[in-house]
Design an enzyme around this catalytic site. Structure first.
Site, short mmCIF file in Angstrom:
data_model
loop_
_atom_site.label_atom_id
_atom_site.label_comp_id
_atom_site.label_asym_id
_atom_site.label_seq_id
_atom_site.Cartn_x
_atom_site.Cartn_y
_atom_site.Cartn_z
N LYS A 151 0.86 -1.19 0.00
CA LYS A 151 0.00 0.00 0.00
C LYS A 151 0.89 1.24 0.00
O LYS A 151 1.14 1.86 1.03
CB LYS A 151 -0.92 0.00 1.22
CG LYS A 151 -2.13 0.93 1.04
CD LYS A 151 -2.98 0.51 -0.14
CE LYS A 151 -4.14 1.41 -0.39
NZ LYS A 151 -4.88 1.07 -1.60
N SER A 190 -8.49 -0.51 -5.25
CA SER A 190 -8.70 -0.06 -3.88
C SER A 190 -10.18 0.25 -3.65
O SER A 190 -11.02 -0.64 -3.69
CB SER A 190 -7.80 1.13 -3.56
OG SER A 190 -7.56 1.19 -2.17
#
Length: 588
Positions: A194, A387
């Site tokens: 991430k 996402s």
């Protein structure tokens, strides 16, 4: 007296200018209105001209988008071209007997690979009609050539160039800037991949980010090279070498390596078009643009009771009801409306989003789960559905993505900026606080975070990640541990995501619509209705004032570098917990 006379002259001049400007404005509006009422007729022996050079490919533009023709657009050129609109025009060109072929300019089109693939597939379908596609440009970008490679004849300017050397993705890091001005970012995240926060805390890519970027770039490049090799009839191994070593370094190389047919000037291409159309040397070529041709296309099954709602969700995911983004209030309402409408038998959500706010994503997710209970729910992933884009897609019965769609990135982060040094040391500003509780000034940006605050924030991030994982597991019918193996914020291509159970079918929007039609046993008896409803041309025209005028000027001046301006402006959307892609990908 002379001063007063000059003032009076200026006032009179401004008054006259205002009146004349008003008359001219309404004159233009009148001409537009009169022209928009005219029925478009396709002349015999016409060529569909698709000039996409320098245009931004978006999901959809207004269907009654006005073509100014010989009139200059006083509000600046619209730099966008709608994928859905273009496909509609190409489909009409295939079956319209008066359209004999397509003249294509793709040069420096600004589009992602998945959008180009979908448009490319429409052009390949057009070729089944036996009609020609001829393309010409002074220069082709990597994406421009990928699209142009389907043409029967590819022409390049004698001093032109083809950018055919593989893809790259460059990340911009602003850590050094923050150091100079005295801003200290604090990051909270879950997942080693991430890396959306990396530009704020690092000066180069982490090894994890470099690994995932290389992995999906290779996959996207291999697909493009393979498809170009098939279209051009070039052995795949040979084309891989041409691409890897950038052997096309000057215009003649493009002909030598069979990427182009010949080096010519545009007037020579026009002569070739006249020959194909059976015209004389001085005859004018009859052309029509995509907007006008799409307007004559007959809507399919307008009386059908089997309606399929296609909801276009494009942009960042934010709270509220703003335009130009996927705002939670607005899109939850659109999904709810489609769910409750008895005339709509199935829903297709077209997602093109890098993600955004987790709260806004969860609001839309809730409406998606309710819609799934009521009727078939299909997701079509466009250029990117990662996402938060994947979060809102997870409840679907079926997820469809292109092989080169960017998806996954199942992870979460929070970002906070400490401006204490900027205020105190750079600007000479100090602050003081009086509070009634231990955490009354929670996350005050004018001081360092306490350990208690850090613990609270990190706990919220971890809870949010577990919620994200559970949403995906529930929607995909996967075990939580299986989801975690492909999560951690890692980005995948559509092909890679399908191999890992995150995508069901490879294909475009048409594939998703066909699946929806199959689930309601409609056969060919169905009608597609798009939402949100696009504004009429007049409202679109008026909305070009203000921010849109500024955006168009910047787009025209900066071209593909416009995303850097957008990146800075979008920092204001980073408040709260984010489910956002590891980076703002620009593949070149």
């Amino acid at each position: 007296m002379k001063f007063l006379g000059n003032v009076l002259a200026v006032i009179v001049g401004l008054f006259i200018f205002t009146i004349l400007s008003t008359l001219v404005f309404f004159g233009i509006i009148g001409m537009i209105a009169a022209s928009s009422d005219k029925e478009v007729k396709v002349k015999e022996n016409t060529v569909l001209h698709l000039n996409l050079n320098g245009r931004f490919l978006v999901e959809r533009t207004s269907e009654d988008d006005f073509n100014f023709g010989s009139f200059a657009n006083p509000f600046g050129r619209d730099m966008s071209a709608g994928l859905i609109n273009l496909k509609k025009a190409i489909s009409e060109a295939k079956t319209n007997d008066n359209v004999k072929g397509i003249y294509l300019n793709t040069g420096l089109i600004m589009a992602g690979q998945a959008g180009l693939l979908e448009l490319r597939e429409a052009l390949i379908d057009f070729k089944e009609s036996g009609k020609f596609i001829v393309t010409y440009d002074e220069a082709y970008s990597e994406g421009g050539y990928y699209l142009a490679s389907v043409a029967d004849e590819i022409y390049l300017n004698p001093l032109g160039a083809i950018d055919f050397n593989g893809f790259s993705s460059e990340s911009v890091f602003i850590t050094g800037l923050f150091d100079k001005v005295g801003i200290k970012p604090e990051v909270f995240r879950v997942g080693e991949f991430k890396s959306a926060v990396e530009p704020f805390i690092l000066t180069k890519m982490s090894e994890e980010n470099r690994l995932q970027t290389q992995y999906f770039l290779d996959d996207i490049n291999n697909l493009a090279v393979a498809q170009i090799a098939d279209s051009r009839g070039i052995p795949l191994d040979s084309l891989k070498r041409i691409n890897y070593e950038m052997l096309v370094r000057k215009a003649q190389d493009a002909v030598t390596y069979k990427l182009a047919h010949a080096l010519v000037y545009e007037d020579e291409v026009h002569a070739k078009l006249r020959e194909k159309l059976g015209l004389e040397e001085d005859d004018e070529i009859s052309t029509i643009n995509a907007t006008n041709l799409a307007s004559v296309a007959k809507s399919k099954n307008v009386t059908s009771k089997n309606r399929i709602a296609v909801i276009i969700a494009e942009g960042e995911i934010v709270g509220g009801s703003a335009d130009g983004v996927i705002s939670s209030e607005k899109f939850a309402k659109e999904i709810r409306k489609a769910r409750k409408d008895e005339n709509i038998k199935a829903i297709v959500l077209r997602v093109n989003s890098p993600g955004g706010s987790i709260v806004a994503s969860d609001v839309i997710w809730r409406e998606m789960t309710e819609a799934k209970k009521a009727k078939p729910l299909i997701v079509s992933m466009g250029e990117v559905a990662a996402s938060g884009g994947y979060y809102i897609s997870a409840p679907a019965d079926t997820i469809v993505a292109q092989p080169n769609t960017i998806t996954g990135s199942i992870g979460i982060f929070g970002l906070w900026f400490n401006v204490k040094e900027l205020l105190n040391n750079k600007l000479g500003i100090t602050t003081d606080v009086v509070s009634t509780g231990q955490l009354s000034d929670f996350m005050n940006p004018t001081r360092d975070l306490t350990q208690v605050e850090r613990t609270i924030i990190q706990s919220s991030i971890e809870d949010g990640y577990e919620t994200f994982i559970s949403r995906v597991a529930e929607g995909r019918g996967m075990h939580v541990d299986s989801v975690k193996k492909v999560a951690s914020g890692r980005v995948w291509t559509g092909t890679q995501a399908k191999e890992r159970g995150l995508v069901d079918v490879l294909g475009g929007l048409d594939t998703a619509i066909e699946i929806a039609a199959g689930k309601i046993d409609a056969g060919d008896d169905y009608r597609v209705v798009y939402y949100p409803t696009k504004k009429p041309w007049f409202e679109e025209l008026m909305s070009t004032f203000g921010d849109k005028v500024e955006a168009r000027i910047l787009q025209a001046q900066l071209g593909e570098n416009y995303y850097l301006i957008e990146k800075v402006k979008n920092l204001q959307n980073y408040h709260g917990i984010q489910v956002r892609m590891p980076q703002d990908l620009v593949i070149k």
